[in-house]
Each structure stands twice: as C-alpha cells, then as structure tokens.
Design a protein around this motif. Structure first.
Motif, PDB file in Angstrom:
ATOM      1  N   VAL A  29       0.805  -1.220   0.000  1.00  0.00           N
ATOM      2  CA  VAL A  29       0.000   0.000   0.000  1.00  0.00           C
ATOM      3  C   VAL A  29       0.834   1.264   0.000  1.00  0.00           C
ATOM      4  O   VAL A  29       0.328   2.353  -0.265  1.00  0.00           O
ATOM      5  CB  VAL A  29      -0.949   0.006   1.214  1.00  0.00           C
ATOM      6  CG1 VAL A  29      -1.960  -1.124   1.099  1.00  0.00           C
ATOM      7  CG2 VAL A  29      -0.162  -0.110   2.534  1.00  0.00           C
ATOM      8  N   SER A  30       2.140   1.160   0.304  1.00  0.00           N
ATOM      9  CA  SER A  30       2.942   2.372   0.405  1.00  0.00           C
ATOM     10  C   SER A  30       4.419   2.036   0.280  1.00  0.00           C
ATOM     11  O   SER A  30       4.815   0.856   0.329  1.00  0.00           O
ATOM     12  CB  SER A  30       2.701   3.055   1.768  1.00  0.00           C
ATOM     13  OG  SER A  30       3.193   2.236   2.823  1.00  0.00           O
ATOM     14  N   ALA A  31       5.231   3.112   0.150  1.00  0.00           N
ATOM     15  CA  ALA A  31       6.681   2.916   0.081  1.00  0.00           C
ATOM     16  C   ALA A  31       7.201   2.319   1.382  1.00  0.00           C
ATOM     17  O   ALA A  31       8.188   1.573   1.398  1.00  0.00           O
ATOM     18  CB  ALA A  31       7.369   4.255  -0.199  1.00  0.00           C
ATOM     19  N   GLY A  32       6.532   2.655   2.471  1.00  0.00           N
ATOM     20  CA  GLY A  32       6.947   2.104   3.754  1.00  0.00           C
ATOM     21  C   GLY A  32       6.569   0.648   3.938  1.00  0.00           C
ATOM     22  O   GLY A  32       7.149  -0.046   4.783  1.00  0.00           O
TER      23      GLY A  32
END
Length: 371
Positions: free
Chosen positions: A90-93
C-alpha cells in the motif's frame, strides 16, 4: 488429504536444451480418472481478476505446456499459462503485498462430478510461480455468470487449503470432499503464473437431463461412463474412446502396440448405471493403416455377472464409423470391446436408456452427494 510427493521452491533458471530435463513431477494416484476440467467436455475458465502477462484460458489447454525462450511481447516474456502482474503493497513504507492478497480464476467444469485429485502445473514458471495455491469448489447448476458465482449466495467448499508449491513442477493434491461440484475457484497467493490445471474425478450426470433425452450414449464420459481397464495403453489412453465428438486425428483414439502373439486387445467400461443398450457405434476415424481388424462387444449386469456378447466378431474398415442395431435390448452395467488382433478404434458409442434400477441408483448417488 493423502500424503503424496510435493514440491516447493524455485527451479533453476533455464540453461538451454530440453526445458523439461529438470521438471519435477510424480505418479499421482488419481490421474487415471477423467479430467473434469477438460475443454473437450465443455470446461472453461470463465473469469479471472488479472491476466496481464498470460491469458487465463491457457490453464485448460490440452497437452503439456510449451516453452520458447526467444518469444517476447510488449508486456514481457510470453508464457504458456495464466500469469498475473506482480502485486505491491500500500505504500513505500510497506511495499509488500498483504498476507491475504491473492489472484483468482473461476473454472466451469466440463461436467459435474466428485473431485478426487487436482494438479496445479507450474511448468516453465521457474521463479515467477505463486508461493502458494488454494482451490475451492461449488455446486451451482445451470449457466451462472461470474458475478453470480462470486455473490454471497454461493457456498464454496475448500478442496485444497492454502499450500506452498514449487516452480516448474506438477503439484498434485488428493481431494477428500465427497460432494458434487460444478465450478472451482483457483487462488494463487499472492500472484504469479500457473501453466495448467487438471481436475481428476468421477462424473456425476444430471439425471433430469438424461431422463429428458430418453435414449443417449450410456458409456459416454460426459454422461458418467468410464474406462475400468484396458489390455494396452501404449500409444494413447483407452478413455479417448468415450470422449465427446469424433476423433480429429490419429492419437485422439485408442491404439495398441503391434502384437507378436496370438492374443488380442480389449477395454472394459462401467456404464453410467444399469441400462438397456439398443444400438452401438464403433468408429475407426483417422486410423487407416492401424485400425483393428475385427471387433466384438459384450455386456454384463453387475460386478459378478457373466459377459454376454451383443455384437459378434465383426470385420472393421479403416477410417469408418460402423453402426449396428441390436435385435433385442441388452441390459447391463458394464461393457467390453475386444479388438482382434491389435490396432485401434477411435470411439465406442452405446445407445440406450436407463432401467428403473439404473435411474434409482443415479438418484440415490445424487442425494448422497448433496442433492
């Protein structure tokens, strides 16, 4: 689930030569049964959530998957299977897919039946196969749309729980669910590619349909007939003789090796249920220099019944459909074709009607499997 040989992990990168040289497979105990997902029986992959790299329809193609190391398209390597794009988080993290992320395909079986085993084949998917797969089954009569199958009204039964599999391998699973299914949902976790899906089991025919037909082919695979044994399977399987339609090429029938003794070859069949046989066909389509010379057909009633010849030994012609009307109906639960001395036939058709006992047996079986 029966313990059978399993495979996990990547296969080695393709290094040239025969791509099947390092293919991993095993002798699964259920593969002698009919493939309920055979396209020739009317099976189809009716929907998939993603088929970016390779089309879902490849899953049910006959024959083993092919691999061309030089074949690329605008989207990348062209693979002979069903392949989805890489899932992301869902995200770069958190760039990794969630644990429950997966891709799916809906398969309509060619004929309803009890599933005894499933093979998820990842041939040539060496590093791009799914980490795990699962398979579910449902019984929905008629011709439901994908939307109907995915609705909350449909009950899905787990046939293969989420299980790790291997790349470039035939991953086999024995199934113990004693139920009748019409559709499957193949899930791959989280993404990747599968070359072929084979669904082995026993046909459970639609009694209402057979009753409406009245007279039908009581040994046909699609109606619930099956091969029990054969003297020789050297060139092609005996089950070809009861597949739908006419043979389209030589290996679409049954052909034995050349005999060098004074014996003969044969196939035994179980009919859909006890039936009255009134007419029969023996087809030698595309068998021209290797058709059987003569053939005879017998039936028996019950496992311990005596064989009774209904067609005496008769001369066969190459590449010809032979038709015979019986002088009197022959009642039986099993049939046998004997060919003399060797060679092949492409199809056997036994046209008849169910007896009252046969109808009752089919109805009881359907109720036993959930109605």
């Amino acid at each position: 689930m029966t313990a059978i040989e399993t495979f996990t992990g990547d296969a080695s990168p393709y290094g040239g030569g025969d791509p099947y040289a390092d293919y991993r497979t095993a002798d699964f105990p259920f593969t002698h049964l009919a493939d309920l997902a055979d396209r020739r029986l009317g099976a189809g992959v009716i929907a998939a959530n993603d088929e970016f790299f390779a089309q879902r329809e490849n899953l049910l193609l006959p024959g083993r998957p092919v691999f061309d190391p030089e074949r690329f398209g605008h989207k990348g390597k062209i693979m002979d299977g069903w392949e989805t794009r890489r899932r992301r988080g869902v995200s770069a993290g958190h760039p990794w897919p969630a644990d429950d992320d997966h891709d799916w395909a809906l398969i309509r079986l060619g004929t309803p039946g009890v599933v005894r085993g499933i093979v998820v084949d990842t041939a040539h998917f060496r590093g791009n196969y799914p980490q795990a797969v699962s398979v579910e089954g449902a019984a929905v009569d008629g011709s439901p749309s994908p939307e109907e199958l995915l609705s909350d009204d449909v009950k899905w039964t787990t046939l293969v729980p989420r299980t790790r599999i291997g790349g470039h391998a035939a991953n086999g699973f024995a199934v113990t669910a004693e139920q009748r299914f019409t559709h499957l949902r193949l899930n791959q976790h989280p993404d990747g590619g599968i070359a072929r899906l084979r669904v082995h089991g026993e046909v459970v025919p639609d009694l209402a349909w057979l009753t409406a037909l009245g007279t039908f082919d009581v040994v046909a695979l699609e109606n619930g007939g099956r091969v029990e044994d054969a003297s020789d399977r050297f060139y092609s399987p005996a089950a070809n003789t009861i597949r739908p339609g006419r043979s389209q090429k030589m290996d679409d029938g049954w052909e034995t090796r050349r005999r060098r003794d004074h014996g003969h070859d044969w196939i035994t069949y179980r009919l859909v249920a006890q039936s009255q046989v009134r007419a029969l066909e023996i087809d030698t389509a595309y068998l021209k220099g290797n058709a059987a010379g003569w053939a005879s057909v017998s039936v028996r009633d019950g496992e311990d019944g005596d064989w009774r010849e209904i067609l005496p030994r008769t001369r066969l012609q190459p590449d010809t459909n032979h038709r015979f009307v019986l002088p009197d109906p022959a009642v039986g639960t099993h049939a046998r074709v004997d060919i003399h001395p060797d060679g092949g036939i492409s199809r056997l058709r036994l046209f008849g009607t169910l007896t009252d006992r046969g109808t009752a047996a089919l109805e009881a079986r359907r109720q036993e499997l959930g109605g």
